[in-house]
Design an enzyme around this catalytic site. Structure first.
Site, PDB file in Angstrom:
ATOM      1  N   ALA A  89       0.814  -1.274   0.029  1.00  0.00           N
ATOM      2  CA  ALA A  89      -0.050   0.119  -0.110  1.00  0.00           C
ATOM      3  C   ALA A  89       0.827   1.168  -0.060  1.00  0.00           C
ATOM      4  O   ALA A  89       2.126   1.388   0.345  1.00  0.00           O
ATOM      5  CB  ALA A  89      -0.909   0.081   1.244  1.00  0.00           C
ATOM      6  N   SER A 116      -2.274  -2.885  -4.957  1.00  0.00           N
ATOM      7  CA  SER A 116      -3.013  -2.792  -3.722  1.00  0.00           C
ATOM      8  C   SER A 116      -4.280  -1.956  -4.103  1.00  0.00           C
ATOM      9  O   SER A 116      -4.071  -1.064  -4.263  1.00  0.00           O
ATOM     10  CB  SER A 116      -2.024  -2.505  -2.649  1.00  0.00           C
ATOM     11  N   GLN A 142      -5.198  -6.294  -6.102  1.00  0.00           N
ATOM     12  CA  GLN A 142      -5.706  -6.847  -4.543  1.00  0.00           C
ATOM     13  C   GLN A 142      -6.844  -6.210  -3.941  1.00  0.00           C
ATOM     14  O   GLN A 142      -6.923  -5.134  -4.232  1.00  0.00           O
ATOM     15  CB  GLN A 142      -4.494  -6.511  -3.769  1.00  0.00           C
ATOM     16  N   TYR A 144      -9.801  -5.880  -0.640  1.00  0.00           N
ATOM     17  CA  TYR A 144     -10.378  -6.207   0.420  1.00  0.00           C
ATOM     18  C   TYR A 144     -11.698  -6.183   0.442  1.00  0.00           C
ATOM     19  O   TYR A 144     -12.087  -5.335  -0.529  1.00  0.00           O
ATOM     20  CB  TYR A 144      -9.759  -5.054   1.541  1.00  0.00           C
ATOM     21  N   THR A 170      -7.649 -10.604  -0.368  1.00  0.00           N
ATOM     22  CA  THR A 170      -6.930 -10.877   1.000  1.00  0.00           C
ATOM     23  C   THR A 170      -7.928 -11.302   1.931  1.00  0.00           C
ATOM     24  O   THR A 170      -8.646 -10.688   2.464  1.00  0.00           O
ATOM     25  CB  THR A 170      -6.125  -9.516   1.299  1.00  0.00           C
ATOM     26  N   LYS A 244      -5.551 -14.710  -0.751  1.00  0.00           N
ATOM     27  CA  LYS A 244      -4.077 -14.398  -0.050  1.00  0.00           C
ATOM     28  C   LYS A 244      -4.420 -14.562   1.143  1.00  0.00           C
ATOM     29  O   LYS A 244      -5.055 -13.892   1.743  1.00  0.00           O
ATOM     30  CB  LYS A 244      -3.810 -13.142  -0.578  1.00  0.00           C
ATOM     31  N   HIS A 268       0.780 -12.099   5.511  1.00  0.00           N
ATOM     32  CA  HIS A 268       0.581 -10.679   5.515  1.00  0.00           C
ATOM     33  C   HIS A 268       2.093 -10.014   5.891  1.00  0.00           C
ATOM     34  O   HIS A 268       2.201  -9.031   6.498  1.00  0.00           O
ATOM     35  CB  HIS A 268      -0.511 -10.002   6.078  1.00  0.00           C
ATOM     36  N   GLY A 301       9.347 -12.784   3.397  1.00  0.00           N
ATOM     37  CA  GLY A 301      10.595 -13.394   3.686  1.00  0.00           C
ATOM     38  C   GLY A 301      11.445 -13.836   2.772  1.00  0.00           C
ATOM     39  O   GLY A 301      12.657 -14.050   3.065  1.00  0.00           O
TER      40      GLY A 301
END
Lengths: 372, 372, 372, 372
Positions: A89, A116, A142, A144, A170, A244, A268, A301
């Site tokens: 974001a 995003s 993506q 929400y 997500t 996701k 996340h 990661g």
């Protein structure tokens, strides 16, 4: 459209870790806190990276490597390599060019991009930049599920119209995590940055809680998305829908029952539930539970080409990286994002060569060395 | 009664760890040593906290969360949430309002409170403050069996008369631990703080040891409580009796045979026997040994809402926190204690939501992620 | 005999670790290097201590503790407690009173003492001091088999004559370890300190090596002691012979076949072979191999009463401590040694009480908590 | 030939770690980066050393040690000890005498030497120095298969003519690793140092890549050596061929099928694929897969005589050390290299003695202590 700023890779920046260290010195503490922080004690944030590092690769020698390549198949397309930009974001906090720079860089490097919902540049502007590149990877949006389902529907329609090729729902953030680092630092969005694609979204109705009721459970979560909403989303769009944030085999099987197009194993980036497991530990369980029913992607990661090869060996169809390209963006705009992607791809090729693995189709769990 | 001091949460204090760090700078070294220290090398003290942190939570997604809540049943009552204040002695060392502030804060936050025998404010004063709050949790009185059983009986009668609802007999400290940090610092109670509820207790008879006898075994421990004394305590009170400090399944079964009302799995916050196991490691064994015969509570190192959810998943009926609220008390009096409780409860709700677990009745061992 | 110096325990010294830290600041670097150092990278030195710390104790509650004690039986005697002073060479480097102070302190505290062959005070002087105390523990003499067997025989006869009650043959040092810390620091004995009990020992014949021969294997080790020499030693003395430095079950069984009086599980305090296992890891295997055929003692890294209780739980008959009392000696002469012994014994009693274990005969492996 | 510089071992340098620390302060940062660095995050580089350290040795006592020795049989010769100098490139960066000093020192210490293809002194000069010493160990030549096979053949013929006794084909580096430390530091060869033995090698043809092709897979790796090239190499030389860099049992078996003369288990000192396993972890698997079909050597992280004994116990026929002698070379020229070799051999003898293992033929896996 304003031309992109011409960045320059700082001297000595030759790895993603270098980009991170440099961005730390370059970003203000407000933006640094936002991009780098995780939930609570950041145990999961650290575990994500260390889990990939701790996996060991098993080199093989003297194999035929000529003609090797990094290409993968994903949702019916052939990608030059399996690296996508994860949704991040408010990228204009990292650099004035924001998501636009990321889009140009990704497209030029053949990487996919997942924009995003909370992008700081309009989804149409980003799509136009990205889709113009011939060698581009896939462009996904993506999402929400907002409390206002009507607004959500319109957002989906805008994404479809703009040329996005899939929706990434997500599902791991029905509420924000305990973002203590941000709260401690008093993080706030700078005035020039906002979630421009959410303009016009009605604020949720004010809560009228009874004594003993919970602002969370009786307020915010009363409209949190459920499996039914996934079906609803599928019903209103012609685009494939990926989920996701799936971390449990049972949830993966439920997703398969709904015939979603793919899963992204993600916590996340360690920003929601601290002490959630590292994605590297979860990935094999999801892959096994699905038995090939749909592609499984993973983020969290991944900082090295070796990490990517390990993810592929564990059954990932592709991978996403988030913070590293935000750091590249902060350091050198579009050039920084491109550099991050190029480093990862170069490192991936080297790792493949040294493992005697000329194509990613040959990356199986046997590529990993299991200690006694 | 003097009105409570009006505290203020210091800027940047948004977690229990922040409260601890701030209290370190605010308390004098004498009080800091007392509240923060543990036995010997403080291995168990550190292990308590790290054992909860190392457990991993298994997120679930897209579940129905509306109407979730943190309520639990305990000894025939419904509590708003499973968090109780553990007995902490001499709280006026932390703040002039001492246990009174803790009581007001706990009651206001719906938390239970276990008052220490070694409280620095009279048990009647504390009870009056606590019991006046409508939304209060349970009020229990912690007890050591003093060498003077007559005095002990009177103390029990005072607790009953004041309205305490249960007795918590501490069984893990027949002698003090090796509190080396306190000895090294020359810790002593300040003049204005004392165990006011023990006024009138006769000192033990002076020892007359034979050569070769042990001051500990032949002196102090000659009157240390045994299982028979538990039965005696039950015989002189109408209140339910819980045992605090049980760490072995065999002892748990013996407690069940005596029909005590509940157990608190505790190593005294790492203040008695160093290298005793972390309570998180012991809890499942006690729960399994009891098979539901009585409620099992746990304390020791719980610093996060995620820790509490893990304890509940491992079979705890409720949890107690000690040092963190003493630090909150030191930082901002009653407001600080309330803040600590509020933080824990908020974090617990977030953790429940992100694990797809709307009620604590649904918290089972499957909420924990077991690494390969 | 010069009267002993009157020492004083420094303020804040309340544990063996405190004694160590204080001695570090008090001893010159030459003596500090000698007493504190180990072989090579000191991996075994550190592992000794951490292995005891990592074992966990299982507390039990509400047991009958009155009349408990720390007494043990060893080689036909009853000792007040199971703590002996390990052989430590050249103690006059730590304090002018040297081994004499250690002897007085040990005897006063009811501790046994094992005098080093390389003591800096004559074995007769030490024996006279030690044997005069009524409540004394056992007095043993540690022996290396010198290349000169005639001298060795005379040394044994002197020890017998002086009243030593057993011989402890060190078997784990046919050659010195890689004492790199000493070599790096250029360690040398100060002029006033020497191995007075070895005066008159002929130096070994000069080596005349052939090309390709090894100074070690063809020189020094040509006369290194073997199992035959143990039998020889037994044949020339009426004293019981214990072997110190046994770490393999097969060697323990061979010792049993020779009917030696006892074993000391030891890695020479980490001073000979680096990366040898911690004694805590070896002890149970030796105990199991011997099945009670003889007493098994242990040294190495015991720094806490809890460590001692763990050793006893794992089957030790008694324990030895070395460096800690040398540090106590450096800090306060005889008083420092006595303080170290008193601390250990007090801590042992507390640990026993908190584990519900009133006598060491009840210390079994069940006292240890085994993590899942 | 210029006489060798007369070096001096710096005070306090008594271990290989001391040599490393001293060399760090002595070498310029350019050379230090080159010699000390590894690939990427240097996880494998560190793991190599720590894997040996973590293995534990099992001491045995009172065994017959007289006549012990460190001799081993290797490829039909008896060596004074099992230590060889690994191929290290560009040694004139460490010291003006470069490979010549190493050769003299190795020969004087009875150590074998494997000269790097990328030596900075001609292979003939080195051979002449080395072969003149009576007590010398074996002299081998390390080879990369260059893209120019004609040049490779000539190089092999030169090595044969100069008296090299075996060829060591490096198979784990079809491409360079991600040498980030070097890239970050801008490493470059100083003007006076070059790969003199590769003079005359034609540069590879310039790449003409199609869009989407990989510079690595379609360029460099198109001529990377395969198993067929091993057979080719064997066909053009009368010397035994060993493969260096084998880490998988399957590859070891394939090498056995080709009847190569031996394997070197190596991960290139952690300089190629980061997160490749430590060689100590791989060695037993290779030894088991080969079941004695050929000698197996190992390098990587061996820094102590105890490490060497562990490698021999795990089935190695001999070992190679690399960086440590480069550091010795930097510190004191030939004398420094000899000192490193002498330290290792002395430490090996001590370790053997303390394990009751007078010859390396008796070094079996039982020498290793397996923790519970």
């Amino acid at each position: 459209m304003t031309p992109l700023a011409v960045g320059q890779i700082p001297a000595g920046v030759v790895t993603l870790a270098d980009h991170e260290a440099h961005a730390h010195s370059r970003l203000g503490s407000n933006a640094w806190t936002y991009f780098s922080g995780g939930a609570a004690d950041e145990i999961t944030l650290r575990a994500n990276a260390s889990a990939w590092s701790r996996h060991l690769l098993q080199p093989r020698v003297l194999r035929q490597l000529a003609g090797g390549h990094t290409r993968v198949e994903l949702l019916g397309r052939t990608l030059a390599h399996p690296i996508l930009l994860a949704p991040v974001a408010f990228q204009r906090m990292a650099h004035p060019d924001g998501e636009l720079a990321s889009a140009y860089a990704a497209a030029a490097q053949g990487a996919g991009m997942v924009l995003s919902t909370q992008a700081s540049i309009s989804l149409e502007t980003v799509a136009k930049a990205f889709l113009g590149e011939a060698q581009r990877g896939p462009l996904w949006f993506q999402l929400y599920l907002q409390h206002d389902r009507g607004f959500t529907r319109e957002l989906v329609q805008r994404a479809e119209a703009a040329g996005y090729e899939a929706l990434v729902l997500t599902v791991d953030a029905p509420t924000s995590g305990a973002r203590d680092r941000e709260r401690r630092a008093g993080f706030c969005l700078p005035p020039h940055v906002s979630a421009v694609n959410l303009e016009g979204l009605r604020p949720p109705a004010p809560l009228a809680l009874q004594p003993g009721q919970s602002a969370l459970f009786d307020g915010l979560l009363a409209t949190a998305p459920t499996w039914d909403d996934v079906a609803w989303l599928q019903s209103i769009t012609r685009l494939p829908v990926l989920l996701k944030g799936v971390l449990h085999p049972g949830d993966a099987r439920q997703a398969a029952a709904l015939q979603v197009a793919g899963l992204i194993v993600s916590n996340h980036g360690g920003r929601t539930l601290d002490t959630a497991p590292a994605t590297a530990a979860v990935l094999p369980r999801i892959v096994q539970a699905l038995a090939g029913a749909m592609p499984v992607l993973v983020d969290g990661g991944l900082r090295r080409g070796t990490d990517i090869l390990k993810a592929m060996a564990l059954g990932a169809s592709a991978v996403l990286v988030g913070r590293p390209y935000a750091y590249g963006l902060a350091n050198a705009g579009a050039l920084g994002v491109a550099h991050v992607l190029r480093l990862l791809r170069d490192e991936l090729e080297i790792a493949m060569a040294l493992c005697g693995c000329p194509t990613l189709a040959q990356a199986t769990p046997e590529l990993l060395f299991t200690p006694d």
